[in-house]
Design a protein around this motif. Structure first.
Motif, PDB file in Angstrom:
ATOM      1  N   UNK A 162      -9.393 -90.266  -6.003  1.00  0.00           N
ATOM      2  CA  UNK A 162      -7.948 -90.444  -6.215  1.00  0.00           C
ATOM      3  C   UNK A 162      -7.512 -90.093  -7.632  1.00  0.00           C
ATOM      4  N   UNK A 163      -8.469 -89.808  -8.498  1.00  0.00           N
ATOM      5  CA  UNK A 163      -8.092 -89.523  -9.889  1.00  0.00           C
ATOM      6  C   UNK A 163      -7.226 -88.255  -9.926  1.00  0.00           C
ATOM      7  N   UNK A 170     -13.445 -90.377  -9.367  1.00  0.00           N
ATOM      8  CA  UNK A 170     -12.928 -91.034  -8.177  1.00  0.00           C
ATOM      9  C   UNK A 170     -12.061 -90.004  -7.437  1.00  0.00           C
ATOM     10  N   UNK A 215      -7.525 -83.547 -18.589  1.00  0.00           N
ATOM     11  CA  UNK A 215      -7.374 -84.053 -19.957  1.00  0.00           C
ATOM     12  C   UNK A 215      -8.579 -84.864 -20.427  1.00  0.00           C
ATOM     13  N   UNK A 216      -9.021 -85.797 -19.600  1.00  0.00           N
ATOM     14  CA  UNK A 216     -10.032 -86.743 -20.076  1.00  0.00           C
ATOM     15  C   UNK A 216     -11.449 -86.390 -19.647  1.00  0.00           C
ATOM     16  N   UNK A 217     -11.618 -85.602 -18.579  1.00  0.00           N
ATOM     17  CA  UNK A 217     -12.967 -85.207 -18.206  1.00  0.00           C
ATOM     18  C   UNK A 217     -13.327 -83.864 -18.832  1.00  0.00           C
ATOM     19  N   UNK A 272      -5.600 -86.017 -15.188  1.00  0.00           N
ATOM     20  CA  UNK A 272      -6.531 -86.798 -16.025  1.00  0.00           C
ATOM     21  C   UNK A 272      -7.938 -86.230 -15.966  1.00  0.00           C
ATOM     22  N   UNK A 289     -17.249 -92.780  -7.432  1.00  0.00           N
ATOM     23  CA  UNK A 289     -17.326 -91.482  -8.134  1.00  0.00           C
ATOM     24  C   UNK A 289     -17.931 -90.423  -7.213  1.00  0.00           C
ATOM     25  N   UNK A 303     -15.313 -98.567 -12.189  1.00  0.00           N
ATOM     26  CA  UNK A 303     -15.809 -97.308 -12.741  1.00  0.00           C
ATOM     27  C   UNK A 303     -15.062 -96.900 -14.006  1.00  0.00           C
ATOM     28  N   UNK A 314     -10.255 -94.329 -24.031  1.00  0.00           N
ATOM     29  CA  UNK A 314      -8.808 -94.282 -23.864  1.00  0.00           C
ATOM     30  C   UNK A 314      -8.325 -95.646 -23.377  1.00  0.00           C
ATOM     31  N   UNK A 328     -13.078 -94.764 -19.896  1.00  0.00           N
ATOM     32  CA  UNK A 328     -13.434 -93.377 -20.206  1.00  0.00           C
ATOM     33  C   UNK A 328     -12.244 -92.441 -20.076  1.00  0.00           C
ATOM     34  N   UNK A 329     -11.332 -92.797 -19.162  1.00  0.00           N
ATOM     35  CA  UNK A 329     -10.144 -91.959 -19.018  1.00  0.00           C
ATOM     36  C   UNK A 329      -8.932 -92.869 -18.909  1.00  0.00           C
ATOM     37  N   UNK A 330      -7.771 -92.296 -19.186  1.00  0.00           N
ATOM     38  CA  UNK A 330      -6.559 -93.112 -19.149  1.00  0.00           C
ATOM     39  C   UNK A 330      -6.270 -93.592 -17.735  1.00  0.00           C
ATOM     40  N   UNK A 331      -6.569 -92.746 -16.758  1.00  0.00           N
ATOM     41  CA  UNK A 331      -6.300 -93.150 -15.373  1.00  0.00           C
ATOM     42  C   UNK A 331      -7.170 -94.339 -14.987  1.00  0.00           C
TER      43      UNK A 331
END
Ligand code: FES
Ligand code: FES
Lengths: 722, 154
Positions: free
Chosen positions: B20-21, B18, B28-30, B25, B1, A252, A227, A269-272
């Motif tokens: 703070x993630x 993380x 959606x992304x994990x 997300x 992580x 990370x 992403x 790996x992710x948008x964040x």
């Protein structure tokens, strides 16, 4: 921008364009290995064409060539095909076609969604596609039943022989029907036989939407997908000078840092993770020539030019002798300046696009409004053939003209090129989306008017100043001519006047500009319908009555008469309340609206109620027409109340929904829409609901308070919504 | 992580992220759960609305560390067949246009009705603060009332 000529092409008057001739139907109905599209699970079907496929269980799968932006076009196109085919509404599935010449809209010779032409442009073509399949099915079914084809019809996904009360399901006929030659000119059903067209069929895509299953570009997932987040130079036209890749590459989840000419992207790996690394990424930009641009100063210059245009003024229409008529009226001339600011689209889904580049080929997943231009732009960016670009089209989280542009597609494929073999999904932050739009241009307009003895218009001079969208897209393309995307709505209205003069003072801007829902009508509707209100007021005539007296077109008058009736225009209203009326004629449809408001002494404005009458010639899907009127009105009211983009030092000051605000549910007036089917040529409905909304409200404010509003948005003049 | 065990739609899911993630997300992304949408990332629009312990929560501003051990419910977990009364009401009123805001809109409506089974217009005004750029608000209001009636007669 490469697609200016394409956009200009779509401006060609619809009457000059004819739907594809009969002989070409074969091409549309022939089996094609349709590349791209939304990828219905690959399945062999004997009967498969560019637009439809009958599956083994009899399901009819229909592909729309248009983008679904919320205007309901998937459903409309399914209605065209399924009605002619006699397909059961509950045994359909719908999706998006790929990109290609075979999918062009006959009204504009382009596969692109805009100018409210999806329902009108494909009306004949898709019905003929459906009718061809019907003929094939009926021929095959009649043979199997051993009866003449002329005694059979289709209904509920069956070929029916009424006389013997027998029927064969499409599922039983796929193979045989595919061996029947595609007819060149299949007969269309009589209007009386239509079961879907003209009725509010349940939208095919809504069940997926309420389950959260409709796939937008932000949702695309592929094995191994990364992403990307992106940051462009905040100053328009700026360039990336340097990037310290190593500062974030170990963070990370971070996979790669990619510098484009005017933007940097982080792939993760992710948008964040990508966007967090992006905020920490040291980047230097060369800001370029636009770094001293200020939108406030530009507006001041523009207004000054309206008084003293000098050489630069272009004629956009002249009738009679306005100058003498105005001179004769002396100090009774009405003379004022109106202003409209830059606007962002702020589609609910920020710009987004996924791409995979590998072995000289490219795949794109996008909710673009312009799949062919996107395909071509991607090919150009990569230096490959357009034939090597496969467009997969997704749902779009709103378009409003923003997704007509191809900038985000080019970015996505340019990022993907740097990591070949890795699918990557680019998602803009909302901040990026607000700050790097192609904005509705800012305009100012000065009018001067003189009344005749009956309170009508003896002379009207309109001089509008602002940038040309077409010229910004491709410099030089106008060659000194007047840009219809600036002027439409000012020089083509129906008000009777003895002397009229319309002029345009072109004023180029370094701000990227583009088409925004209803384009020129979005500001010109506000300008002209406010001016008409001023004139009616000066004449001492009720503004609706004044319009009825001075509109030449009886079709428009009929819309107003209906509006007067349904809105209770003549009914009493208490103190602090007012009604305003406005009407526009755009995209082949006439829309008139009454806003009813209440106003407090502290400029608290309550939008109590909207009445809307639309004559779109023929109503394909009444409920969807109502929905588009509701949506157009709300989009217009949001801009009226809050919408303004300020540019300082060449960069946009607004960032997110905190400072580029939207109306919320608690502000939204109920909208009552009435549809007139006048039988005139069918018009569009996606855009025409918007232009009357703002002037209906500002005229209502005048009725309630005597305050004339000549500049938007209202919040800048101390107004608040109750 | 860090490793987190999240309870999502009644199932236990392990993720590494993380602290703070934002939950959005992570979903959606994990976890590949894309029903909850991204609209602003600042808690301003509601496109990302999920339920955390039954309350409508904007997942784009909720760190995953704060979601640990709490009941998370997303649009994917609302009903097995898309027939929650609110979803039914949404279909009946043909609320969605582009549809992008509607997952969040529906989750906000469900949370409202669980707290207040018969909301007034004023209650709906107060509770439904999601942005819809397509302008479906009037239909949202009617669909919330309709869903309330459907739930009352169920
Ligand atoms: S994305 Fe979370 S509130 Fe907008
Ligand atoms: S339906 Fe498009 S933003 Fe709400």
């Amino acid at each position: 921008m490469e697609n200016a000529a394409d956009y200009a092409l779509t401006l060609t008057r619809r009457s000059m364009l004819k739907a594809a001739g009969a002989g070409t139907l074969l091409a549309f109905a022939l089996p094609v290995r349709a590349r791209g599209g939304n990828g219905f699970a690959p399945e062999q079907s004997a009967l498969q064409t560019a637009y439809l496929r009958i599956e083994a269980d009899g399901t009819v799968a229909i592909l729309t060539p248009d983008a679904e932006l919320g205007q309901g076009i998937l459903t409309t196109h399914a209605m065209y095909i399924a009605d002619e085919m006699g397909a059961d509404w509950s045994r359909l599935k719908v999706g998006f076609s790929g990109a290609g010449e075979i999918y062009t809209n006959p009204q504009k010779n382009l596969q692109a969604t805009g100018r409210s032409m999806g329902a009108t442009g494909y009306f004949d073509l898709l019905r003929r596609v459906g009718a061809a399949a019907r003929v094939q099915l009926v021929t095959a079914g009649a043979q199997k039943l051993g009866v003449p084809a002329s005694e059979c019809d289709t209904r509920d996904s069956k070929v029916v022989h009424a006389a013997s009360d027998r029927a064969l399901d499409f599922a039983e006929l796929v193979e045989a029907a595919s061996n029947v030659p595609v007819p060149d000119d299949p007969p269309l059903r009589d209007d009386a036989d239509l079961r879907y067209i003209g009725r509010s069929m349940p939208r095919q895509d809504v069940p997926a939407m309420v389950r959260g299953e409709a796939e937008y570009a932000v949702d695309v997932q592929r094995p191994g997908m990364k992403v990307a987040a992106i940051r462009a130079c905040p100053v328009f036209g700026g360039r990336v000078r340097s990037v310290e890749r190593d500062a974030v590459i170990g963070m990370p989840g971070v996979y790669e840092v990619i510098a484009l000419a005017d933007a940097v992207a982080v792939v993760a790996d992710s948008w964040w993770e990508a966007s967090r690394a992006l905020t920490e990424l040291p980047v230097e930009f060369d800001e370029g020539d636009a770094a001293d641009f200020e939108s406030d100063a530009m507006m001041d210059t523009l207004v000054a030019q309206l008084a003293q245009p000098g050489e630069q003024v272009l004629e956009a229409g002249r009738d009679g002798d306005v100058d003498s008529a105005l001179a004769a009226a002396g100090d009774r001339v009405l003379d004022a300046v109106y202003k409209a600011p830059y606007l962002a689209h702020a589609t609910m889904e920020p710009m987004s696009c996924a791409a995979l580049v590998e072995n000289g080929r490219c795949e794109v997943w996008s909710g673009t409004q312009s799949p062919m231009q996107s395909r071509d732009a991607a090919a150009r960016a990569l230096g490959i053939d357009a034939a090597d670009v496969t467009m997969h089209r997704t749902f779009s989280g709103g378009g409003f003209g923003r997704r007509w542009q191809t900038d985000f597609v080019v970015q996505a494929v340019s990022i993907a090129r740097e990591i070949p073999g890795v699918p990557v999904k680019l998602i803009w932050s909302r901040e990026e989306d607000i700050r790097h739009d192609f904005y509705r241009p800012a305009y100012a307009l000065r009018f001067r008017a003189a009344l005749d003895d009956d309170g009508g218009i003896n002379a009207l001079h309109l001089r509008v100043g602002g940038a040309s969208i077409l010229e910004a897209m491709r410099p030089g393309m106008l060659g000194g001519r007047v840009d219809p995307t600036v002027i439409a709505g000012l020089n083509d209205h129906s008000y009777r006047m003895a002397n009229s003069h319309v002029e345009w003072v072109p004023h180029p801007t370094p701000v990227p500009i583009g088409v925004w829902r209803a384009v020129s009508h979005s500001q010109n509707g506000f300008f002209l319908e406010s001016i008409i209100d001023e004139i009616a007021h000066a004449a001492g005539v009720d503004p609706l009555e004044w319009r009825l007296r001075h509109l030449q077109d009886s079709r428009i008058r009929a819309v107003l008469e209906k509006l007067a009736e349904v809105s209770g225009w003549d009914g009493p209203l208490g103190d602090g309340r007012g009604r305003g009326v406005a009407l526009t004629d755009s995209y082949g449809s006439i829309v008139a609206q009454v806003a009813q408001v209440s106003v407090s002494a502290e400029r608290q404005l309550k939008l109590e109620r909207f009445y809307c009458v639309v004559d779109c010639g023929r109503a394909i899907h009444p409920d969807n027409i109502r929905a588009q009127m509701e949506g157009g009105i709300l989009y217009g009211l949001t801009a009226m109340m809050h919408g303004a983009i300020d540019v300082r030092g060449g960069s946009v000051q607004q960032q997110n929904f905190n400072d580029y605000r939207s109306l919320l549910l608690r502000h939204a007036p109920p909208v009552e829409t009435h549809i007139i089917e006048s039988g005139h040529e069918m018009g569009g409905v996606g855009e025409p609901g918007l232009p009357p909304a703002a002037p209906a409200v500002t005229n209502a404010i005048h009725a309630a308070t005597g305050i004339r509003i000549r500049e938007l948005p209202l919040e800048r003049q101390g107004w608040r919504l109750a | 992580m860090q490793k987190y065990t999240l309870k999502i739609n009644g199932e236990s899911r392990e993720v590494e992220a993380d602290p703070r993630m934002p939950l959005l997300w992570v979903l959606r992304d994990r976890l590949g759960m894309t029903g909850s949408k991204f609209g602003c990332g600042q808690g301003l629009c509601g496109a990302c609305t999920v339920h955390v312990d039954g309350r409508a929560t904007r997942a784009c501003v909720l760190p995953v560390s704060a979601a640990q051990g709490r009941d998370v419910r997303t649009i994917e977990g609302l009903s097995a067949d898309g027939d929650h009364p609110v979803q039914q009401a949404w279909i009946a009123a043909q609320v969605p246009q582009c549809g992008y805001c509607q997952s969040g809109m529906i989750m906000a409506a469900v949370a409202l009705l669980e707290r207040n089974p018969a909301p007034s217009d004023a209650d709906i005004d107060e509770a439904m603060t999601n942005i819809c750029r397509c302008g479906t608000y009037d239909r949202v209001r009617q669909a919330v009332h309709d869903a309330a009636r459907r739930q009352a007669s169920a």
